[in-house]
Design a protein around this motif. Structure first.
Motif, short mmCIF file in Angstrom:
data_model
loop_
_atom_site.label_atom_id
_atom_site.label_comp_id
_atom_site.label_asym_id
_atom_site.label_seq_id
_atom_site.Cartn_x
_atom_site.Cartn_y
_atom_site.Cartn_z
N VAL A 153 -27.86 -42.65 4.97
CA VAL A 153 -27.93 -41.23 4.62
C VAL A 153 -26.68 -40.49 5.11
CG1 VAL A 153 -30.44 -41.30 4.82
CG2 VAL A 153 -29.07 -40.49 6.76
N SER A 154 -26.49 -39.32 4.53
CA SER A 154 -25.52 -38.36 5.04
C SER A 154 -26.31 -37.26 5.74
CB SER A 154 -24.69 -37.75 3.90
OG SER A 154 -23.67 -38.63 3.49
N PRO A 155 -26.30 -37.22 7.08
CA PRO A 155 -27.08 -36.21 7.80
C PRO A 155 -26.60 -34.80 7.45
CG PRO A 155 -26.31 -37.93 9.28
CD PRO A 155 -25.58 -38.12 8.00
N GLN A 156 -27.55 -33.90 7.26
CA GLN A 156 -27.22 -32.52 6.95
C GLN A 156 -27.58 -31.61 8.12
OE1 GLN A 156 -25.57 -31.86 4.02
NE2 GLN A 156 -25.65 -34.08 3.74
N ARG A 157 -28.83 -31.73 8.59
CA ARG A 157 -29.30 -30.87 9.67
C ARG A 157 -30.25 -31.64 10.58
NH1 ARG A 157 -31.19 -25.76 5.88
NH2 ARG A 157 -29.16 -24.78 5.59
N LEU A 196 -34.81 -35.07 10.78
CA LEU A 196 -33.47 -35.19 10.22
C LEU A 196 -33.53 -34.86 8.74
CD1 LEU A 196 -30.47 -36.09 10.35
CD2 LEU A 196 -31.28 -38.42 9.80
N ASP A 197 -32.82 -33.81 8.35
CA ASP A 197 -32.67 -33.47 6.94
C ASP A 197 -31.39 -34.16 6.47
OD1 ASP A 197 -34.88 -31.79 7.23
OD2 ASP A 197 -33.61 -30.07 7.74
N ALA A 198 -31.49 -34.99 5.43
CA ALA A 198 -30.34 -35.80 5.05
C ALA A 198 -30.34 -36.10 3.55
CB ALA A 198 -30.36 -37.13 5.83
N TRP A 199 -29.15 -36.44 3.06
CA TRP A 199 -29.00 -36.91 1.68
C TRP A 199 -29.14 -38.43 1.69
CZ3 TRP A 199 -28.88 -35.15 -3.17
CH2 TRP A 199 -28.41 -35.99 -4.16
N ASP A 200 -30.16 -38.94 1.00
CA ASP A 200 -30.41 -40.37 0.91
C ASP A 200 -29.57 -40.93 -0.23
OD1 ASP A 200 -31.57 -42.92 0.20
OD2 ASP A 200 -33.28 -42.38 1.45
N PRO A 226 -23.85 -28.07 -0.09
CA PRO A 226 -23.75 -26.62 0.13
C PRO A 226 -24.98 -26.08 0.85
CG PRO A 226 -23.17 -27.20 -2.14
CD PRO A 226 -23.76 -28.43 -1.51
N GLU A 227 -24.76 -25.09 1.72
CA GLU A 227 -25.86 -24.47 2.45
C GLU A 227 -26.93 -23.92 1.50
OE1 GLU A 227 -26.48 -24.13 5.79
OE2 GLU A 227 -24.84 -25.55 6.10
N GLU A 228 -26.47 -23.38 0.36
CA GLU A 228 -27.42 -22.80 -0.59
C GLU A 228 -28.37 -23.87 -1.13
OE1 GLU A 228 -24.15 -22.62 -0.85
OE2 GLU A 228 -23.77 -20.55 -0.18
N GLU A 229 -27.84 -25.06 -1.38
CA GLU A 229 -28.68 -26.14 -1.90
C GLU A 229 -29.66 -26.61 -0.84
OE1 GLU A 229 -28.32 -30.62 -3.88
OE2 GLU A 229 -26.52 -29.37 -3.62
N LEU A 230 -29.20 -26.71 0.40
CA LEU A 230 -30.09 -27.11 1.49
C LEU A 230 -31.21 -26.11 1.67
CD1 LEU A 230 -27.48 -28.28 4.17
CD2 LEU A 230 -28.90 -29.73 2.71
N ASP A 231 -30.87 -24.82 1.67
CA ASP A 231 -31.89 -23.79 1.84
C ASP A 231 -32.88 -23.81 0.68
OD1 ASP A 231 -30.83 -22.95 4.22
OD2 ASP A 231 -29.60 -21.37 3.32
N ARG A 232 -32.36 -24.00 -0.53
CA ARG A 232 -33.24 -23.99 -1.69
C ARG A 232 -34.23 -25.16 -1.65
NH1 ARG A 232 -29.53 -23.80 -5.02
NH2 ARG A 232 -29.36 -25.98 -5.62
#
Length: 325
Positions: free
Chosen positions: A174-178, A188-192, A220-226
């Motif tokens: 994954v790419s860790p986001q938050r 862990l919020d991440a892109w799998d 992008p932060e907007e995509e994570l929040d959405r």
């Protein structure tokens, strides 16, 4: 700027002012309207007993004979601010050392300094205020340090994941986001990369974690929040619908004051019950919270979620239809 910040800003301005300060300058410094300036000055003078003198024409300042003796009273923090400071402090103490504690050490120093400033230089007995963890799950500290390292260093992460719901073991890259602390547990919020989607992983279910050399893909932060904040709870995603829940008059007194979701809608009904509407993606966490209220809560819509609740309650009552053990 919040009111508490404006009051402290006013105190600093008046404490250092040799001459009366015009309202226009206060508006600029406080980033607020003229009416707000007057309300804050009145609060500072009438409620906090500050030696404010002057008027709207000449400007305002502290009485020069009294300003050296006046300090804002004690620990002047809102309940939310006090909880946030002490929760952050105690989370750091419970983190077991490692990269996160090292990275947040300056924040710990700033928290202690801020508490001292609010107490007028006196020691704040923080041991008199407790933030009690609830249903905290045991963490593998080695895995946690690797996860935190990957998040802070912006590197991809490989790990084994054991899903709590199915007990299935999978290998993820994954790419860790938050790194998210929610309800006393870490996620862990991440892109799998294999599944090509955003996922939330309970850190206590992660093992054999290993940061990779490849840089993480930042979304992008907007995509994570959405994706991660639009629906109910940690099991987020694009909302698939809205849930409507009715609470008894007894439970209504609690639920009406609770924050379940940023987009929730609530109203009291004529018979004293409380109707709560909120968006959700996965029903698991929502069902757990609703069933926590037992017979004082009823899911009205959607029908599928209502049926899930009915099935879970039937299974629960079945446990009491047979001898214990």
């Amino acid at each position: 700027m919040e009111r508490i910040e404006r009051i402290h800003a006013l105190h600093r301005i008046f404490s250092s002012a040799r001459y009366p300060v015009k309202v226009a300058r206060l508006q600029e410094e406080l980033e607020c309207s003229r009416a707000t300036v007057y309300r804050d000055i009145a609060y500072l003078r009438d409620q906090l007993m500050a030696p404010v003198e002057g008027d709207g024409e000449a400007g305002f300042r502290y009485d020069r004979g009294e300003d050296d003796r006046f300090e804002l009273p004690g620990l002047w923090l809102s309940s939310e601010e006090l909880h946030s400071l002490l929760a952050a402090q105690q989370v750091m103490r419970r983190s077991g050392g490692g990269v996160l504690s090292e990275a947040l050490a300056p924040l710990q120093e700033r928290i202690e300094k801020l508490l001292d400033e609010h107490a007028g230089g006196r020691r704040v007995p923080v041991e008199r205020v407790r933030v009690i963890p609830h249903r905290t799950r045991k963490l593998d500290q080695t895995a946690f340090r690797h996860v935190a390292t990957a998040v802070l260093d912006r590197r991809r992460l490989a790990f084994e994941y054991r899903a709590r719901s199915t007990d299935e073991h999978t290998r993820r890259v994954v790419s860790p986001q938050r790194l998210t602390h929610y309800r006393d547990n870490w996620y862990l919020d991440a892109w799998d990369h294999e599944r090509e989607g955003l996922r939330s992983f309970a850190v206590d279910r992660i093992s054999a974690a290993r940061p990779l050399e490849d840089p993480a893909t930042d979304l992008p932060e907007e995509e994570l929040d959405r994706h991660l904040a639009s629906s109910y709870g940690i099991f987020s995603g694009e909302p698939r619908g809205w849930a409507t829940i009715l609470f008894s008059p007894k439970a209504a007194r609690w639920v009406a004051d609770e924050h379940w979701h940023s987009r929730q809608q609530g109203r009291f009904l004529p018979d004293g019950r409380y109707e709560l509407k909120l968006p959700y993606s996965s029903g698991r966490e929502l069902l757990m919270d609703v069933l926590h209220y037992g017979s004082d809560a009823e899911i009205v819509e959607p029908a599928s979620l209502r049926e899930q609740a009915r099935s879970l309650l039937s299974l629960a009552t079945a446990n009491y239809d047979r001898p214990p053990g």
